[in-house]
Each structure stands twice: as C-alpha cells, then as structure tokens.
Design a protein around this motif. Structure first.
Motif, mmCIF file in Angstrom:
data_model
loop_
_atom_site.group_PDB
_atom_site.id
_atom_site.type_symbol
_atom_site.label_atom_id
_atom_site.label_comp_id
_atom_site.label_asym_id
_atom_site.label_seq_id
_atom_site.Cartn_x
_atom_site.Cartn_y
_atom_site.Cartn_z
ATOM 1 N N PHE A 193 0.818 -1.209 0.000
ATOM 2 C CA PHE A 193 0.000 0.000 0.000
ATOM 3 C C PHE A 193 0.859 1.270 0.000
ATOM 4 O O PHE A 193 0.378 2.361 0.290
ATOM 5 N N ASN A 194 2.135 1.122 -0.332
ATOM 6 C CA ASN A 194 3.048 2.266 -0.498
ATOM 7 C C ASN A 194 3.316 3.029 0.794
ATOM 8 O O ASN A 194 3.771 4.169 0.747
ATOM 9 N N GLY A 205 6.736 4.012 0.810
ATOM 10 C CA GLY A 205 7.120 5.142 -0.031
ATOM 11 C C GLY A 205 7.361 6.404 0.771
ATOM 12 O O GLY A 205 8.236 7.205 0.441
ATOM 13 N N CYS A 206 6.590 6.601 1.844
ATOM 14 C CA CYS A 206 6.739 7.798 2.670
ATOM 15 C C CYS A 206 7.522 7.530 3.949
ATOM 16 O O CYS A 206 8.289 8.374 4.398
ATOM 17 N N HIS A 207 7.295 6.348 4.541
ATOM 18 C CA HIS A 207 7.903 6.087 5.848
ATOM 19 C C HIS A 207 9.141 5.207 5.721
ATOM 20 O O HIS A 207 9.700 4.779 6.732
ATOM 21 N N GLY A 231 11.391 6.778 7.915
ATOM 22 C CA GLY A 231 10.688 7.977 7.471
ATOM 23 C C GLY A 231 11.308 8.625 6.251
ATOM 24 O O GLY A 231 12.396 8.244 5.794
ATOM 25 N N GLY A 232 10.603 9.605 5.724
ATOM 26 C CA GLY A 232 11.041 10.332 4.518
ATOM 27 C C GLY A 232 10.075 11.475 4.330
ATOM 28 O O GLY A 232 10.120 12.458 5.052
ATOM 29 N N MET A 233 9.119 11.315 3.402
ATOM 30 C CA MET A 233 8.046 12.304 3.277
ATOM 31 C C MET A 233 7.205 12.295 4.557
ATOM 32 O O MET A 233 6.671 13.307 4.963
ATOM 33 N N GLY A 234 7.058 11.121 5.150
ATOM 34 C CA GLY A 234 6.321 10.985 6.408
ATOM 35 C C GLY A 234 7.299 10.785 7.551
ATOM 36 O O GLY A 234 8.483 10.548 7.336
ATOM 37 N N PRO A 235 6.804 10.873 8.788
ATOM 38 C CA PRO A 235 7.704 10.748 9.934
ATOM 39 C C PRO A 235 8.240 9.327 10.111
ATOM 40 O O PRO A 235 7.704 8.379 9.556
ATOM 41 N N PRO A 261 -4.111 15.499 9.806
ATOM 42 C CA PRO A 261 -4.188 16.732 9.000
ATOM 43 C C PRO A 261 -2.882 17.178 8.337
ATOM 44 O O PRO A 261 -2.927 17.897 7.350
ATOM 45 N N ASN A 262 -1.731 16.749 8.861
ATOM 46 C CA ASN A 262 -0.490 17.277 8.278
ATOM 47 C C ASN A 262 0.120 16.394 7.204
ATOM 48 O O ASN A 262 1.333 16.431 6.998
ATOM 49 N N GLY A 263 -0.707 15.597 6.542
ATOM 50 C CA GLY A 263 -0.169 14.875 5.402
ATOM 51 C C GLY A 263 -0.486 13.395 5.363
ATOM 52 O O GLY A 263 -0.360 12.765 4.317
ATOM 53 N N PRO A 321 -2.600 10.464 4.619
ATOM 54 C CA PRO A 321 -3.875 10.311 3.902
ATOM 55 C C PRO A 321 -4.820 9.360 4.643
ATOM 56 O O PRO A 321 -4.378 8.547 5.443
ATOM 57 N N PHE A 336 -7.008 6.142 4.491
ATOM 58 C CA PHE A 336 -7.131 4.938 3.660
ATOM 59 C C PHE A 336 -8.457 4.231 3.914
ATOM 60 O O PHE A 336 -8.589 3.044 3.638
#
Lengths: 624, 177
Positions: free
Chosen positions: B77-78, B81-83, B88-92, B117-119, B121, B123
């Motif tokens: 579910f990607n 990709g963020c974590h 972390g990366g785009m997400g914490p 609220p800060n990013g 999404p 699901f």
C-alpha cells in the motif's frame, strides 16, 4: 580571439588563460608551460580583450544592483557586476541584519531585492515577507500568509521547500506547496490573483520558483516520486489564467510538439514518442516533472527547461526510452511549442531528473561562434549544447561517474554501464552518482571575468534494489530501496570551478557534506556558497582560496544573492535553515537506523543531526 | 423494498453458514469498523478517562501471522514510499520512540483509517479494516513494540535495518530499564 580560445582548449592548464595573478603565484608551472603556450601568453600581454565567454546581452542586461529573479537574469548566470566587496576586503564582512522566517524547514529560496524592498518566501506554509531596506534593521513592511492546505506536506517529496519568488511589473509571483500560483502587489502585499493549478490528491505539489517571461508566469509541477505526469504551464501575469500547458509525456498534441519541432538526434524523432516509448498507458503516471529552472533567450524567443525522472524509479515497469523524461526542451516563449528536445538520460535507471539550471552563453567553440547552453547535469556530465539546435558539443564528467561510460556525440546517447542496471529483486552496489545526482537542483554561477562555472555539488554513491510497487494516486510510486554512501575520497560534497572552454576543472574544494546551496559570483572575483554545517563562505573566484566564512545558526541550503542597498553599498544575503532532500534527516527528524530513510539519503547523512539543527533565518552582510 | 433486501441478505448468510465452519477472518464488515473515540492526547480536563480498548487490537497485536501480513501490506500500500522501512522520509519515522498521535494500536489504526491533517492520507475506503489492524500491529513492531517471537524476521532483500524481531525497544534502545 579565435586563436586564443583554440589554444586555451589545447593547453588546457588553467595557467594558460589570461588570469595573471594566478599565474604569478605558480611561477614554476608557468615556466614549464611557457614552451607550449608561448603564443597565448603573448596575446595575454595585450590590453584585456572582451570576455571570451559571456551571456547574451539581451538575457543578461547591465547590472542595476537589484535581484529580481532567483537566477539573477534570463541567462541564469547568478553573476553580479557589483565589486565593492572584493577579494581583498571580503574578510571584513559583518552582519548588517538578520530576520527569522519563523519556519524551521529547508530554506532553499533566493531572497529578491527590488528598489528598497527585500522579498523572501518561506517553505510551507509559504509566507511571503517584505522587508524595508531603507530603514535601520530592515523592518517588516508587510507579510502575506497564503494558508496552504496542510495535507500537501504529505505528498511533498524531500521536505516542504520552495525555491523562491519572481518579480515583474510591480508584482511578486510565487507558488505554494499545495499547487497555487499567487500574484501579490509588491507595494502592499495584497493578492491580485490566485490560480489553483495542481492537485495534491494525485500527488502534485509546486516547489519551483516561477519565471516571468513576456507577461507570462511559467510554472511546473513536482511529483516525480508520486507517479505524477509532468507539465509546464504559462499563466497570464495579468489575471492568472492558463495560456498554455505543455505536458512532458503523452501524445505530441499535449506535449505541444508540432511542425516546428526539429530535434537534433534521431533518437528524439518520431510521432507520439511520449506514448510509444512507454508500456500502454504508463505515460499517464510516468513523471517527467518540471520543478527546477527555466532560462530564456530573448533573441531566439526560446525558453529552455528540463524534465524530471520517469516514474516509478524501478525501471522494470517502464521498458522504453520514456520520452520526454530526463531531458531538456526548447520551447517558443509565446506559444510553448517545442522547438527541440534532447534526452540526457533515456530510460533512466537511477532517478536522474533533468531539471538543473541551464546557463546561456555565447562563445567560440572549435573556432566558430556558437550560442551555447551549459548544464551541469544530474547524471554527472557537464553538457555544452548548441541552444539553437540541441546538438551536444561536449559532455565531460565533472566528478566520479560509473553509472554510464560517457556520451556518444554522434548519436547523442548516454552510454549505459551494463554493470549498473537496476531491476526488481536485484541489489546493485556502488552506483555513482546517486539518485540525487552529482548535482541536484542547487544552482551554479558563471563569471564572464574568469570563464569559470562555479558548481556546488555532491560526491555520493549508492546501492539500489528494485522492489514491487503499486500505483495508488496520491501515494509514492518509487519501487526502489536506496542506500547512499560517500563517494570516492570520503568527502560528501564538493565545490568545483569548471573551465568551460578547456572542458576541465580549474579547481575544486572538498566539503564534508553535500553542497546543497546555490552559488553567486561577483565582479569583485568573490564566490559565495554555504555548507550544511552552517558556514557561509567566500572564496576567490580565481583560485578557490577561502577568504572569509561565517557560521550561521543552521545548515545552509539556500541561494545567496548580492545587491546594492539604498545606501549605495553592496550587500550579500543568504537564508540559513537546513532541510531539503539532503537535510530531511534533520528537518523531518528521520531515524538514521533505517538506511533507506528519505529515499536512501539518510544513510549518508547520519551525523547531520549531531552537527546542526533545523532553522530559518535570513542573514545579510556588508562591509563595515 | 428494504425487508426484501434484508431477507435476501440473511438467506445468503444462512447459506454461507451451512457451507463451512465459522471462521474469524472477517468478523466485521470489510470496510470500516464503527467509530472509536480515541483521544490523541493525554490531556483531558477533569482527569483521564479510561480509553475504551477495541477488542480487535488485542487479537491482532502480538500475532505472528497478522504481523507478517502487515509487513507485506506496508510495502503493497506504499506506506514504505513515505515512511521508508521505518526511518521515514516524506512521512515521519515510525521506528523511533516519538508518537505524534499516540502509540496504541487503536491510535495507529485510527491514523491509517482516518488520516491526520499534516499529510497522512485517509485509507478508509482503500484498505479493508482487518488489514488496517495488521498494518497497525506491524507499525508498532517497527519500534520494538512486539514480542520477538511474533515479529517478522529478516528481509529477503537489502538489509536496511535489523529485522523487526531483533529490533531493540525504541524507548530504551535495547538497554534494560
């Protein structure tokens, strides 16, 4: 002049050029090269000629002491004719004033100075401040808060940065992370128009600085890591309506490829290559975003912009050349119609976005005057292109490169290294440069006085492993585990002065961390750049000798500028505040125990958390 | 109209019940399990009220099958990709000891289902509810909050950090308290 250029190219050694002070210092070397370069030295003893390499006058008008766009001018030289601060007195620089932006995220923006006002735009939430330079301490004149959607932070790859604003006709234009382009009245800070042009729910954000050309505001989208289809839009500077949109993948009609499109190389010729060089439908989520720099040549009426990496990073999901990603377009400045295209990295394997700055210069190339475009590209080559045709005149590595074996100047094609092909379920080690490139977005500067391009860049290598990935709109579409390591020599960054005519470096400085800041060079023969430790440095444009440095409160990844203040004196300004992809470990508080964090960048920046902290402060310097 | 649908539904359920033994794989509707009033703060005027624990949390936590499924879904579910793989990366980062919206299974489940609220999404309509619980259980294991006997073992691919069943507890970084 023709003879001198030829000889400079032949001799190659920096002392062969007409930089007398440097020659005097190296008398032994001078004697040794005297035999080979005697004719040139005779030429150099005559009165100094016009610069051998210089930007077209229409794209780089005489300096008025202002700084109206991040790249200084349409030729993108980042060169200032101000010379009050010079090699001799730069050591006396002191702080004139500072200003806290109130935002502790990566500060990649360039301040602007128009008249008596300085304008700065912060990372998300993209606040714009106007500072009154005519009063002591530069008090705030106004501020504008666009209140972007906080959810946009969740689809912004690599920190929530912005690379600055642009000024034209009494208006300040800037982009917000959540996809708005906004025009403000430069005097009052009141919004004039607000155009919503990108959709965060499909992963689009905007991080680039706009460029204003002939009454149009040029903007592109970010999202190469989210399966976003790249585009560039021209908005009417008057009311913000979209005049044209050029996609960077898909059918010719949507890429604005028509009868005027004449690419130089066969690999870029054919119908609808933006569709046929992809698996079915893959171009719709294929990246090719435009989040970097645009240059403009008023004589040719062309704009030049790069295109980002194809998505996903895992190349197994997109066999083919993946047009028109990782390349460069020349487009008609009025209509956006494509004139030529060149692909730096066909079927990119390593996230080599092609969006770096392009410096427009006129020079003699092998005896003929050519209009060229110089590009230090992410894939590691310093390209010199004929900007009228897109022909590659030169492509020499400016640092360690093993992901490819050079550029075939006949076909224009990058020669892949078969040992470094990535794919699903395969770990490929020691690929240089990294996904972040030998150089990322951080813009270089060119001085017509020295003929050198000053390149802030990285020195990193990486391991890559392709993994399966699903496309879910608004989530990352990468499919690659990456782990970065320091490049040869162990220094993770370098600041290189590149002799464009000689096609080789004049000098290079090692830096511990990647040099993620931009550069500016002046007629005082001083080059300014910042380090991720927080040092703001001034070095000699001729020799690279460190002349002055100042430790700011946080790591520097911003773009220095220099301007003439209301008091008639020269000032230098820089935003300090670590972040961006390289500094995400600090600005995003990432965990160094995961080698793949921040798409692999954290592994090579583990010690940054013990070196600097997040920040966001403007520093302005002047002579006492 | 409504009684007919209800009749059909109960008939089909009855038929299904005839065909096979009762299993607990999908005890509730696949998408969304009722609202859980999970506070995201420990500050509650008038004193902390006991949080109503979701009985699903216990059945998914410390369950080897659910944890390994969660690890698979984390890539599919990607989330990665963020974590990344927890850093972390785009997400914490998820493998550290910092929890912005609470460290409980219920809080993590609510974060994935409803977003933040800060990013982060939502699901809600993308991932079936039980799989959200599996993801929540795996996220907790990333910081050593799962018994090593149940947490997934090492990756087949590039070793990016110690396997989850050898991950030191984030709060103590492996040191005995």
């Amino acid at each position: 002049m023709k003879q001198a250029t030829q000889l400079a190219a032949f001799c190659g050694d920096p002392v062969c050029t007409d930089r007398a002070p440097a020659s005097r210092k190296h008398f032994g070397v001078l004697t040794a090269t005297l035999l080979v370069c005697a004719p040139l030295l005779t030429a150099a003893s005559q009165p100094p000629p016009a610069p051998a390499i210089s930007p077209p006058a229409t794209a780089a008008p005489p300096d008025d002491g202002q700084w109206t766009m991040p790249a200084k001018n349409y030729a993108s030289t980042r060169y200032s004719e101000l010379a009050e601060i010079n090699e001799g007195n730069v050591k006396n620089l002191q702080v004139a004033f500072t200003f806290s932006t109130g935002v502790n995220k990566g500060q990649e923006a360039a301040p602007l100075v128009i008249g008596n006002t300085m304008y700065i735009v912060t990372p998300f939430p993209n606040i714009v401040y106007a500072l009154d330079l005519s009063k002591p301490g530069a008090p705030m004149k106004w501020k504008y808060e666009p209140n972007p959607e906080p959810a946009a932070q969740g689809v912004a790859c690599c920190d929530v940065v912005t690379r600055g604003a642009a000024f034209a006709d009494g208006r300040v234009f800037f982009n917000t992370l959540d996809g708005h382009t906004i025009a403000l009245d430069a005097n009052s800070g009141q919004p004039i128009w607000n155009a919503h042009i990108a959709n965060i729910n499909i992963g689009e954000t905007i991080t680039m600085a706009p460029l204003v050309v002939k009454g149009k505001v040029l903007v592109g989208n970010s999202g190469g890591e989210m399966g976003v289809r790249g585009w560039v839009k021209a908005l009417d500077a008057g009311d913000g309506h979209v005049v044209w949109t050029a996609y960077n993948t898909g059918p010719d009609k949507e890429v604005l490829i028509g009868p005027d499109f004449k690419p130089h190389y066969d690999m870029d010729k054919g119908k609808d290559l933006g569709v046929t060089t992809w698996p079915p439908e893959a171009w719709k989520i294929g990246g090719g975003n435009m989040w970097g720099w645009i240059s403009y040549d008023p004589d040719l009426n062309l704009i030049f912009h790069g295109t980002g990496n194809p998505g996903p990073w895992n190349p197994d999901l997109r066999p083919g050349d993946n047009k028109w990603t990782s390349g460069i377009f020349a487009r008609d400045a009025d209509t956006g119609a494509a004139k030529w295209f060149y692909q730096w990295t066909p079927h990119d394997l390593h996230d080599y976005d092609g969006i770096n700055e392009q410096v427009l210069l006129d020079m003699n190339w092998q005896g003929k005057p050519r209009k060229v475009l110089v590009r230090p590209e992410r894939n590691g080559y310093l390209y010199v292109l004929d900007r009228t045709t897109g022909e590659v005149l030169s492509a020499k590595p400016y640092g360690p490169v093993n992901s490819s074996k050079g550029v075939d100047l006949k076909t224009g094609r990058l020669i892949e290294n078969p040992d470094k092909l990535t794919g699903t379920g395969k770990v490929v080690r020691d690929i240089c440069p990294t996904a972040s490139g030998l150089k990322d977005w951080q813009p270089s500067a060119f001085s017509p006085k020295t003929g050198l391009l000053y390149i802030p860049h990285n020195n990193l290598c990486m391991d890559e492993e392709g993994v399966e990935v699903n496309y879910i709109a608004g989530t990352p579409y990468v499919g690659m585990n990456v782990r970065m390591i320091p490049g040869p020599g162990g220094n993770r960054g370098a600041f290189t002065a590149w002799d464009i005519a000689a096609e080789k470096p004049a000098w290079s400085l090692k830096e511990n961390f990647p040099v993620w800041s931009g550069a500016v060079v002046t007629a005082g023969d001083v080059v300014f750049y910042g380090t991720m430790e927080g040092w703001f440095k001034a070095v000699s444009a001729k020799t690279g000798d460190l002349l002055w440095q100042f430790k700011t409160s946080s790591g520097i990844i911003g773009q220095p500028i220099t301007y003439r203040g209301p008091d008639g004196h020269q000032y230098v300004a820089i935003l300090s505040g670590v972040g961006g992809w390289a500094g995400a470990i600090v600005s995003g508080d990432l965990d160094p125990r995961d080698a793949t964090a921040a798409l692999g960048f954290v592994n090579v920046m583990k010690d940054l958390k013990n070196t600097t902290t997040a920040g966001g402060t403007l520093y302005v310097f002047r002579l006492p | 109209m409504r009684p007919v649908v209800a009749l059909l539904l109960s008939a089909s359920l009855a038929l299904a019940a005839c065909q096979r033994e009762e299993r607990d794989t999908r005890p509730q509707s696949a998408l969304g399990s009722g609202e859980q009033p999970i506070p995201v703060t420990t500050l509650e005027p008038g004193g902390q009220r006991p949080s109503p624990a979701d009985n699903k949390a216990a059945s998914f936590e410390a369950n080897a099958f659910h944890l390994s499924e969660g690890k698979r879904l984390f890539g599919w579910f990607n989330c990665s990709g963020c974590h990344a793989n927890g850093g972390g990366g785009m997400g914490p980062a998820l493998m550290d000891e910092k929890w912005i919206y609470g460290s409980s299974m219920e809080s993590i489940h609510a974060t994935i289902r409803d977003g933040r609220p800060n990013g982060m999404p939502s699901f809600r309509d993308k991932i079936p509810d039980d799989q959200i619980w599996e993801l929540a259980a795996f996220v907790r294991s990333l910081s050593g909050n799962a018994p090593s006997s149940a947490a997934p073992s090492r990756n087949d691919d590039m070793m990016v950090h110690p396997s989850e069943n050898r991950m030191p507890d984030a709060a103590t970084l492996g040191k005995s308290p």
